[in-house]
Design a protein around this motif. Structure first.
Motif, PDB file in Angstrom:
ATOM      1  N   TYR A 150     -24.880  32.533 -14.347  1.00  0.00           N
ATOM      2  CA  TYR A 150     -25.674  32.385 -13.168  1.00  0.00           C
ATOM      3  C   TYR A 150     -25.369  31.110 -12.859  1.00  0.00           C
ATOM      4  CZ  TYR A 150     -30.278  33.525 -14.025  1.00  0.00           C
ATOM      5  OH  TYR A 150     -31.615  32.963 -14.395  1.00  0.00           O
ATOM      6  N   ASP A 151     -25.236  30.483 -13.133  1.00  0.00           N
ATOM      7  CA  ASP A 151     -26.327  29.155 -13.528  1.00  0.00           C
ATOM      8  C   ASP A 151     -25.893  27.959 -11.896  1.00  0.00           C
ATOM      9  OD1 ASP A 151     -27.841  27.800 -15.875  1.00  0.00           O
ATOM     10  OD2 ASP A 151     -26.026  29.861 -16.476  1.00  0.00           O
ATOM     11  N   ILE A 152     -24.757  28.444 -11.583  1.00  0.00           N
ATOM     12  CA  ILE A 152     -23.818  27.932 -10.121  1.00  0.00           C
ATOM     13  C   ILE A 152     -24.654  28.714  -8.737  1.00  0.00           C
ATOM     14  CG2 ILE A 152     -22.349  29.806 -10.010  1.00  0.00           C
ATOM     15  CD1 ILE A 152     -20.503  27.802  -9.062  1.00  0.00           C
ATOM     16  N   ILE A 153     -25.729  29.902  -9.066  1.00  0.00           N
ATOM     17  CA  ILE A 153     -26.259  30.103  -8.226  1.00  0.00           C
ATOM     18  C   ILE A 153     -27.499  28.945  -7.314  1.00  0.00           C
ATOM     19  CG2 ILE A 153     -27.773  31.405  -7.254  1.00  0.00           C
ATOM     20  CD1 ILE A 153     -26.007  33.857  -8.214  1.00  0.00           C
ATOM     21  N   PRO A 154     -28.136  28.623  -8.421  1.00  0.00           N
ATOM     22  CA  PRO A 154     -29.135  27.720  -8.681  1.00  0.00           C
ATOM     23  C   PRO A 154     -28.919  26.441  -8.398  1.00  0.00           C
ATOM     24  CG  PRO A 154     -29.624  28.102 -10.979  1.00  0.00           C
ATOM     25  CD  PRO A 154     -28.532  29.518 -10.250  1.00  0.00           C
ATOM     26  N   ALA A 155     -27.257  26.312  -8.749  1.00  0.00           N
ATOM     27  CA  ALA A 155     -27.126  24.963  -8.990  1.00  0.00           C
ATOM     28  C   ALA A 155     -26.270  24.190  -7.756  1.00  0.00           C
ATOM     29  CB  ALA A 155     -25.711  24.396  -9.470  1.00  0.00           C
ATOM     30  N   VAL A 156     -25.963  25.694  -6.561  1.00  0.00           N
ATOM     31  CA  VAL A 156     -25.990  25.139  -5.393  1.00  0.00           C
ATOM     32  C   VAL A 156     -26.700  24.919  -4.421  1.00  0.00           C
ATOM     33  CG1 VAL A 156     -24.041  26.788  -3.899  1.00  0.00           C
ATOM     34  CG2 VAL A 156     -23.030  26.137  -5.676  1.00  0.00           C
ATOM     35  N   ILE A 157     -27.543  26.125  -4.700  1.00  0.00           N
ATOM     36  CA  ILE A 157     -29.072  26.036  -3.894  1.00  0.00           C
ATOM     37  C   ILE A 157     -29.505  24.579  -4.205  1.00  0.00           C
ATOM     38  CG2 ILE A 157     -31.270  27.192  -3.662  1.00  0.00           C
ATOM     39  CD1 ILE A 157     -30.368  29.814  -5.012  1.00  0.00           C
ATOM     40  N   ALA A 158     -29.667  24.068  -4.855  1.00  0.00           N
ATOM     41  CA  ALA A 158     -30.443  22.860  -5.277  1.00  0.00           C
ATOM     42  C   ALA A 158     -29.491  21.509  -4.569  1.00  0.00           C
ATOM     43  CB  ALA A 158     -30.245  21.872  -7.224  1.00  0.00           C
ATOM     44  N   LEU A 159     -28.493  21.961  -4.950  1.00  0.00           N
ATOM     45  CA  LEU A 159     -27.596  21.136  -3.787  1.00  0.00           C
ATOM     46  C   LEU A 159     -27.550  21.260  -2.602  1.00  0.00           C
ATOM     47  CD1 LEU A 159     -24.919  19.275  -3.555  1.00  0.00           C
ATOM     48  CD2 LEU A 159     -23.889  21.259  -3.547  1.00  0.00           C
ATOM     49  N   ALA A 160     -27.316  22.126  -1.398  1.00  0.00           N
ATOM     50  CA  ALA A 160     -27.875  22.688  -0.404  1.00  0.00           C
ATOM     51  C   ALA A 160     -29.393  21.551   0.140  1.00  0.00           C
ATOM     52  CB  ALA A 160     -28.464  24.472   0.405  1.00  0.00           C
ATOM     53  N   ALA A 161     -30.283  22.320  -1.232  1.00  0.00           N
ATOM     54  CA  ALA A 161     -32.064  21.205  -0.839  1.00  0.00           C
ATOM     55  C   ALA A 161     -31.374  19.529  -0.277  1.00  0.00           C
ATOM     56  CB  ALA A 161     -32.643  21.712  -1.974  1.00  0.00           C
ATOM     57  N   VAL A 162     -30.738  19.829  -1.046  1.00  0.00           N
ATOM     58  CA  VAL A 162     -30.345  17.934  -1.425  1.00  0.00           C
ATOM     59  C   VAL A 162     -29.537  17.634   0.475  1.00  0.00           C
ATOM     60  CG1 VAL A 162     -28.933  16.193  -1.920  1.00  0.00           C
ATOM     61  CG2 VAL A 162     -30.234  17.106  -3.742  1.00  0.00           C
ATOM     62  N   TYR A 163     -28.631  18.752   0.584  1.00  0.00           N
ATOM     63  CA  TYR A 163     -28.576  18.155   1.976  1.00  0.00           C
ATOM     64  C   TYR A 163     -29.222  18.146   2.716  1.00  0.00           C
ATOM     65  CZ  TYR A 163     -25.656  19.207   5.992  1.00  0.00           C
ATOM     66  OH  TYR A 163     -24.581  18.501   7.309  1.00  0.00           O
ATOM     67  N   CYS A 164     -30.004  18.889   2.966  1.00  0.00           N
ATOM     68  CA  CYS A 164     -30.968  19.488   3.833  1.00  0.00           C
ATOM     69  C   CYS A 164     -32.443  18.059   4.149  1.00  0.00           C
ATOM     70  CB  CYS A 164     -32.088  20.610   3.667  1.00  0.00           C
ATOM     71  SG  CYS A 164     -31.144  21.611   3.821  1.00  0.00           S
ATOM     72  N   PHE A 165     -31.923  18.265   2.869  1.00  0.00           N
ATOM     73  CA  PHE A 165     -33.095  16.983   2.867  1.00  0.00           C
ATOM     74  C   PHE A 165     -32.877  15.293   3.174  1.00  0.00           C
ATOM     75  CE2 PHE A 165     -35.988  13.139   0.149  1.00  0.00           C
ATOM     76  CZ  PHE A 165     -37.218  13.182   0.398  1.00  0.00           C
ATOM     77  N   VAL A 166     -31.426  15.063   3.010  1.00  0.00           N
ATOM     78  CA  VAL A 166     -31.127  14.087   3.519  1.00  0.00           C
ATOM     79  C   VAL A 166     -30.072  13.636   5.132  1.00  0.00           C
ATOM     80  CG1 VAL A 166     -28.307  12.817   3.652  1.00  0.00           C
ATOM     81  CG2 VAL A 166     -29.152  13.358   1.084  1.00  0.00           C
ATOM     82  N   THR A 167     -30.486  15.223   5.196  1.00  0.00           N
ATOM     83  CA  THR A 167     -31.002  15.085   7.029  1.00  0.00           C
ATOM     84  C   THR A 167     -31.649  15.619   7.617  1.00  0.00           C
ATOM     85  OG1 THR A 167     -29.936  18.045   6.876  1.00  0.00           O
ATOM     86  CG2 THR A 167     -27.634  16.074   7.154  1.00  0.00           C
ATOM     87  N   LYS A 168     -33.413  15.168   6.245  1.00  0.00           N
ATOM     88  CA  LYS A 168     -34.624  15.415   7.400  1.00  0.00           C
ATOM     89  C   LYS A 168     -34.705  16.886   8.025  1.00  0.00           C
ATOM     90  CE  LYS A 168     -34.953  10.715   8.602  1.00  0.00           C
ATOM     91  NZ  LYS A 168     -35.195   9.474   9.132  1.00  0.00           N
ATOM     92  N   ARG A 169     -33.745  17.444   6.960  1.00  0.00           N
ATOM     93  CA  ARG A 169     -34.216  19.420   7.585  1.00  0.00           C
ATOM     94  C   ARG A 169     -35.295  19.198   6.206  1.00  0.00           C
ATOM     95  NH1 ARG A 169     -29.448  19.305   8.947  1.00  0.00           N
ATOM     96  NH2 ARG A 169     -28.309  20.240  10.670  1.00  0.00           N
ATOM     97  N   TYR A 170     -36.475  18.677   6.261  1.00  0.00           N
ATOM     98  CA  TYR A 170     -37.313  18.703   4.608  1.00  0.00           C
ATOM     99  C   TYR A 170     -38.316  20.318   4.201  1.00  0.00           C
ATOM    100  CZ  TYR A 170     -36.889  13.932   5.969  1.00  0.00           C
ATOM    101  OH  TYR A 170     -36.652  12.020   5.703  1.00  0.00           O
ATOM    102  N   THR A 171     -38.458  20.918   5.438  1.00  0.00           N
ATOM    103  CA  THR A 171     -39.205  22.648   5.193  1.00  0.00           C
ATOM    104  C   THR A 171     -38.338  22.765   4.546  1.00  0.00           C
ATOM    105  OG1 THR A 171     -40.735  22.216   7.150  1.00  0.00           O
ATOM    106  CG2 THR A 171     -40.386  24.173   5.927  1.00  0.00           C
ATOM    107  N   TRP A 172     -36.472  23.369   4.843  1.00  0.00           N
ATOM    108  CA  TRP A 172     -35.520  23.767   4.417  1.00  0.00           C
ATOM    109  C   TRP A 172     -35.788  23.049   3.005  1.00  0.00           C
ATOM    110  CZ3 TRP A 172     -33.799  28.995   5.211  1.00  0.00           C
ATOM    111  CH2 TRP A 172     -34.192  29.221   6.366  1.00  0.00           C
ATOM    112  N   ALA A 173     -34.738  22.191   3.168  1.00  0.00           N
ATOM    113  CA  ALA A 173     -35.285  21.099   1.525  1.00  0.00           C
ATOM    114  C   ALA A 173     -36.230  22.480   0.761  1.00  0.00           C
ATOM    115  CB  ALA A 173     -34.668  19.321   1.614  1.00  0.00           C
TER     116      ALA A 173
END
Length: 441
Positions: A150-173
């Motif tokens: 199930y390692d793809i799940i945390p990998a994708v969640i971390a990727l989504a966190a990076v996207y939120c950070f890049v788009t300045k959605r810091y709380t979500w990141a």
């Protein structure tokens, strides 16, 4: 100093294509998802016809079934992982259909990752199709690990966190980082990488909000667990503290040549869900690797902090590059300095490496690193098939020279990849530092 991740000049010469329409991208995503879905169905049919038992059934089903019946017991993963494992069990007690549900979960997260890669590439003005194809190729190279773990799940969640950070959605990141950490521990190492740019930019409000979101999510998960099953967290910590040195770890592969030279003696045994190297030297090494891992991760973060302090006048695109490199290097430091390096851990580095490629603007270096990564994945698959397949079939725990040679060669390629990233970052740093010096004058 202003650190911005959104105002990036996409008119550079590295961007020579015209962005395709949204409908064209959607069709491309659908075709990729369809190919992956067909591969999932084929593998499930093969497993059913030949009565093949994968990790999802051999390992995860038991934990899910016990939890479903109210017995949480000792669980080797963070609390939210149990939710991932139990969900398919809710729909069926039959092991085959549990496996079908588990694979469906992994497929869904593969598609989510595909979508986030596309959105991130679009945001940064990069070739969405090329990056989605690279994501798919790398996932397919580790296909059975992707859908049987199930390692793809945390990998994708971390990727989504990076996207939120890049788009300045810091709380979500930061909230997503915490969720990922509660599924698998490794996204926690990205917390300081996210925090450092905010601190350097003196965005205290965003830093506090991010830390609060991270802490709130962790508490929201941990408090109910402690109340319902107090031993679950202590069992998780104790389980990993007591783990011996896994044969696939970098340290074990470096010890083995000394074994061949007769300079030290070791034995091999199965335990804690992995093949392990045992003996005075491996046991002593395993004891120091956890603190060494912490030091390695902090060293990367310290270096990232130093770099940002020296490139105050560089472009947002340059700072984004160093952010992406820091994310990759912290994860690789976590993996390579640890006492466990399971084959599926390579799934963790796929999203951050692709994110780094989006920020490099050097196709030659990207291609070279991608080739090294592909070779590492192929060697991992060969080693996994030989050790977990052939050697298990003949019922031996005595790792032969071929098994350890495959592990060592894979780990050497991982070191090569690490060196390539550091060299690329160093060269970019020199250019940025010189540019900052000229601007200051």
């Amino acid at each position: 100093m202003t650190i911005s991740f959104t105002k990036i000049d996409i008119r550079r010469r590295s961007c020579r294509w015209v962005n395709p329409s949204t409908s064209e991208i959607r069709r491309y995503q659908f075709r990729i998802a369809l190919v992956f879905a067909v591969a999932c169905v084929i593998l499930l049919i093969v497993m059913y016809l030949f009565d093949i038992t994968g990790e999802a059934v051999a390992g995860h089903y038991r934990s899910a079934d016990e939890a479903f019946r109210g017995d949480l017991g000792t669980f080797e993963y963070p609390p939210l992982a149990l939710l991932v494992l139990v969900l398919p069990r809710i729909f069926s007690a039959d092991t085959f259909w549990y496996n079908v549900g588990f694979v469906a979960e992994m497929f869904i997260f593969f598609v989510i990752g595909l979508f986030v890669i596309s959105k991130l590439a679009e945001k940064l003005g990069k070739d969405q199709k090329k990056l989605m194809l690279a994501y798919t190729i790398l996932m397919l190279l580790l296909f059975e690990l992707v859908i049987d773990r199930y390692d793809i799940i945390p990998a994708v969640i971390a990727l989504a966190a990076v996207y939120c950070f890049v788009t300045k959605r810091y709380t979500w990141a930061f909230a997503l980082l915490a969720i990922g950490m509660m599924v698998k521990l490794y996204p926690a190492v990205l917390f300081p990488v996210f925090m450092i740019p905010l601190i350097m930019n003196k965005e205290w409000k965003n830093a506090l909000k991010g830390a609060a979101a991270f802490g709130a999510v962790c508490l929201a998960v941990v408090i109910p667990v402690v109340m319902l099953q107090p031993d679950m967290l202590s069992g998780f910590i104790g389980y990993h503290a007591d783990r011996p040195l896994q044969i696939e770890s970098l340290s074990a592969s470096l010890i083995y040549p000394f074994v061949l030279l007769g300079l030290t003696g070791v034995t091999f045994g199965f335990g804690f869900g992995s093949d392990n190297m045992l003996g005075p030297l491996p046991d002593a090494t395993a004891q120091i690797l956890t603190p060494l891992m912490v030091v390695a991760v902090l060293a990367v973060c310290g270096l990232y902090l130093f770099v940002l302090s020296r490139i105050k006048n560089c472009s947002a695109e340059d700072r984004l590059f160093f952010f992406s490199v820091a994310a990759v290097l912290t994860i690789m430091a976590f993996i390579l300095s640890g006492k466990v390096f399971s084959a599926q851990y390579l799934i963790w580095i796929i999203p951050p490496v692709l994110f780094m490629f989006m920020t490099m603007n050097d196709e030659r270096k990207e291609r070279a690193m991608f080739i090294v990564l592909v070779i590492s994945f192929i060697l991992t698959q060969i080693g996994f098939a030989y050790i977990s397949g052939y050697l298990d079939i003949i019922n031996t725990q005595n790792m032969d020279g071929l098994a350890m040679a495959l592990v060592l060669t894979r780990n050497i390629f991982m070191i090569v990849l690490l060196v390539c990233m550091i060299r690329a970052a160093y060269r970019r740093f020199i250019l940025c530092r010189n540019a900052s010096a000229v601007t200051s004058e």
